[in-house]
Scaffold this motif. Structure first.
Motif, short mmCIF file in Angstrom:
data_model
loop_
_atom_site.label_atom_id
_atom_site.label_comp_id
_atom_site.label_asym_id
_atom_site.label_seq_id
_atom_site.Cartn_x
_atom_site.Cartn_y
_atom_site.Cartn_z
N TYR A 1 -16.92 -85.37 -65.39
CA TYR A 1 -15.56 -85.14 -64.89
C TYR A 1 -14.73 -86.42 -64.98
O TYR A 1 -13.54 -86.37 -65.33
CB TYR A 1 -15.63 -84.65 -63.44
CG TYR A 1 -14.29 -84.36 -62.82
CD1 TYR A 1 -13.60 -83.19 -63.11
CD2 TYR A 1 -13.71 -85.28 -61.93
CE1 TYR A 1 -12.36 -82.94 -62.55
CE2 TYR A 1 -12.48 -85.03 -61.36
CZ TYR A 1 -11.81 -83.85 -61.67
OH TYR A 1 -10.58 -83.61 -61.11
N PHE A 2 -15.34 -87.55 -64.66
CA PHE A 2 -14.63 -88.83 -64.74
C PHE A 2 -14.85 -89.54 -66.08
O PHE A 2 -14.49 -90.71 -66.21
CB PHE A 2 -15.09 -89.76 -63.60
CG PHE A 2 -14.61 -89.32 -62.25
CD1 PHE A 2 -13.30 -89.50 -61.86
CD2 PHE A 2 -15.49 -88.70 -61.36
CE1 PHE A 2 -12.86 -89.10 -60.60
CE2 PHE A 2 -15.06 -88.29 -60.11
CZ PHE A 2 -13.75 -88.48 -59.72
N HIS A 3 -15.44 -88.83 -67.03
CA HIS A 3 -15.65 -89.35 -68.38
C HIS A 3 -16.47 -90.65 -68.35
O HIS A 3 -16.15 -91.64 -69.02
CB HIS A 3 -14.31 -89.60 -69.09
CG HIS A 3 -13.44 -88.37 -69.16
ND1 HIS A 3 -13.70 -87.32 -70.02
CD2 HIS A 3 -12.33 -88.02 -68.45
CE1 HIS A 3 -12.78 -86.38 -69.85
NE2 HIS A 3 -11.93 -86.78 -68.91
N ILE A 4 -17.53 -90.64 -67.57
CA ILE A 4 -18.45 -91.77 -67.51
C ILE A 4 -19.62 -91.44 -68.44
O ILE A 4 -20.37 -90.49 -68.20
CB ILE A 4 -18.94 -92.02 -66.07
CG1 ILE A 4 -17.76 -92.32 -65.15
CG2 ILE A 4 -19.94 -93.17 -66.04
CD1 ILE A 4 -18.14 -92.48 -63.69
N ASP A 5 -19.75 -92.23 -69.47
CA ASP A 5 -20.77 -91.95 -70.49
C ASP A 5 -22.09 -92.63 -70.10
O ASP A 5 -22.42 -93.72 -70.59
CB ASP A 5 -20.28 -92.45 -71.86
CG ASP A 5 -21.18 -91.95 -72.99
OD1 ASP A 5 -22.01 -91.06 -72.72
OD2 ASP A 5 -21.06 -92.48 -74.11
N TRP A 6 -22.82 -91.97 -69.21
CA TRP A 6 -24.13 -92.47 -68.79
C TRP A 6 -25.21 -91.60 -69.42
O TRP A 6 -25.07 -90.38 -69.54
CB TRP A 6 -24.28 -92.43 -67.27
CG TRP A 6 -23.67 -93.63 -66.59
CD1 TRP A 6 -22.71 -94.45 -67.08
CD2 TRP A 6 -24.00 -94.10 -65.29
NE1 TRP A 6 -22.40 -95.42 -66.19
CE2 TRP A 6 -23.18 -95.24 -65.05
CE3 TRP A 6 -24.87 -93.71 -64.29
CZ2 TRP A 6 -23.23 -95.97 -63.88
CZ3 TRP A 6 -24.92 -94.43 -63.12
CH2 TRP A 6 -24.11 -95.55 -62.91
N THR A 7 -26.28 -92.25 -69.81
CA THR A 7 -27.41 -91.50 -70.34
C THR A 7 -28.16 -90.82 -69.19
O THR A 7 -27.94 -91.11 -68.01
CB THR A 7 -28.35 -92.44 -71.10
OG1 THR A 7 -28.88 -93.41 -70.18
CG2 THR A 7 -27.62 -93.15 -72.23
N TYR A 8 -29.05 -89.93 -69.59
CA TYR A 8 -29.83 -89.23 -68.57
C TYR A 8 -30.72 -90.20 -67.77
O TYR A 8 -30.90 -90.03 -66.56
CB TYR A 8 -30.69 -88.14 -69.22
CG TYR A 8 -29.91 -86.91 -69.61
CD1 TYR A 8 -28.88 -86.44 -68.81
CD2 TYR A 8 -30.20 -86.23 -70.78
CE1 TYR A 8 -28.16 -85.31 -69.16
CE2 TYR A 8 -29.48 -85.09 -71.15
CZ TYR A 8 -28.46 -84.64 -70.33
OH TYR A 8 -27.74 -83.52 -70.68
N ASN A 9 -31.26 -91.18 -68.44
CA ASN A 9 -32.12 -92.14 -67.73
C ASN A 9 -31.33 -92.92 -66.68
O ASN A 9 -31.84 -93.17 -65.58
CB ASN A 9 -32.77 -93.10 -68.72
CG ASN A 9 -33.79 -92.42 -69.61
OD1 ASN A 9 -34.40 -91.43 -69.20
ND2 ASN A 9 -33.97 -92.92 -70.83
N GLN A 10 -30.12 -93.29 -66.99
CA GLN A 10 -29.29 -93.99 -66.01
C GLN A 10 -28.94 -93.08 -64.84
O GLN A 10 -28.94 -93.51 -63.68
CB GLN A 10 -28.02 -94.51 -66.69
CG GLN A 10 -28.27 -95.63 -67.69
CD GLN A 10 -26.99 -96.01 -68.44
OE1 GLN A 10 -26.08 -95.19 -68.62
NE2 GLN A 10 -26.92 -97.26 -68.88
N GLN A 11 -28.66 -91.82 -65.14
CA GLN A 11 -28.38 -90.88 -64.06
C GLN A 11 -29.63 -90.64 -63.21
O GLN A 11 -29.53 -90.52 -61.98
CB GLN A 11 -27.89 -89.56 -64.65
CG GLN A 11 -26.55 -89.66 -65.37
CD GLN A 11 -26.06 -88.31 -65.86
OE1 GLN A 11 -26.28 -87.29 -65.22
NE2 GLN A 11 -25.39 -88.31 -67.01
#
Length: 263
Positions: free
Chosen positions: A178-188
């Motif tokens: 929603y906020f266009h934060i390009d995080w990978t799954y591992n970071q999430q």
């Protein structure tokens, strides 16, 4: 030089290091059992009182009422002792009960009536009813806060299983997208696990706080009756103390004096 002994530390029932303290998990087990036990206590109390009142005209309800009062007192004592065992609190001293010798010809019903304490019965009945309410409320609060923390911790594992087995991405529409934060799954995953650990740690603190509230509600630290000493015993002890003081004040008579010989 005489060493001064430090006073013994009295346990206050507070729980430190909640994540690694066995008292925390004993408290969780206590609240898990609080819901069924509270329902059982409430059912026994209401059923016993209703039967004793309904059967009072045929005389069976009178001894049944005294039996229910004794049972309620046993339930309250059991709950208080269980909380003391979990929190590591010392057992209070047993109140000194002075019972006069029963009169000749006194039947069992009169002994039950004389041993009945109306104030204690009302107190036990209210505590059992409160135990029923708090058992439901505290059970819901504990399950909610602990499930919230464990849910965030287990979220990465659930996401991996759903992706591999059902091709379902539960992290597709999240705040990151929603906020266009390009995080990978591992970071999430790392973020969710960190948030879950913090929530779980706070949940354990909430559980221990609920136990402290339950401790105050059940009057664990406040005995109903303070130990009392009968008047006859007090007079006897006073006479004994005066007698010993009188003996100490009197000079020794008839004792042989030491003899001194001149060399």
């Amino acid at each position: 030089m005489k060493a001064i002994e430090a006073p013994a530390k009295v346990p206050n029932g507070k729980v430190n290091w909640v994540l690694f303290n066995p008292k925390t998990y004993a408290t969780i087990l206590y609240f898990l059992l609080s819901l069924p036990l509270g329902i059982i206590y409430f059912t026994v109390a209401i059923t016993g009182l209703a039967l004793s009142i309904g059967l009072a005209p045929i005389f069976i309800g009178i001894p049944l009422f005294f039996g229910v009062a004794k049972l309620l007192n046993g339930i309250v004592n059991f709950e208080q002792s269980m909380i003391r065992q979990i929190l590591g609190l010392p057992t209070p001293p047993v109140a000194y009960a002075y019972k006069q010798q029963s009169e000749s010809g006194q039947n069992w019903l009169m002994r039950m009536v004389r041993g009945f304490d109306g104030g204690l019965f009302i107190r036990d009945l209210l505590l059992v009813l409160q135990r029923f309410v708090t058992g439901i409320v505290f059970f819901v609060i504990m399950v909610t806060v602990i499930s919230l923390g464990l849910g965030f911790i287990a979220l990465p594992v659930v996401h991996i299983i759903l992706m591999n087995e059902m091709k379902l991405d539960i992290l597709e529409n999240t705040l990151f997208s929603y906020f266009h934060i390009d995080w990978t799954y591992n970071q999430q995953y790392m973020l969710y696990v960190g948030v879950g650990l913090m929530l779980f740690w706070n949940a354990l603190r909430v559980v221990n706080g609920l136990m402290q509230i339950q401790r105050r509600i059940m009057y664990v630290d406040v005995p109903y009756q303070q130990p009392s000493v009968p008047v006859a015993v007090q007079i006897h002890e006073a006479d004994q103390s005066q007698y010993y003081e009188y003996q100490e004040d009197q000079p020794t008579q008839g004792m042989m004096q030491p003899a001194y010989r001149e060399l």
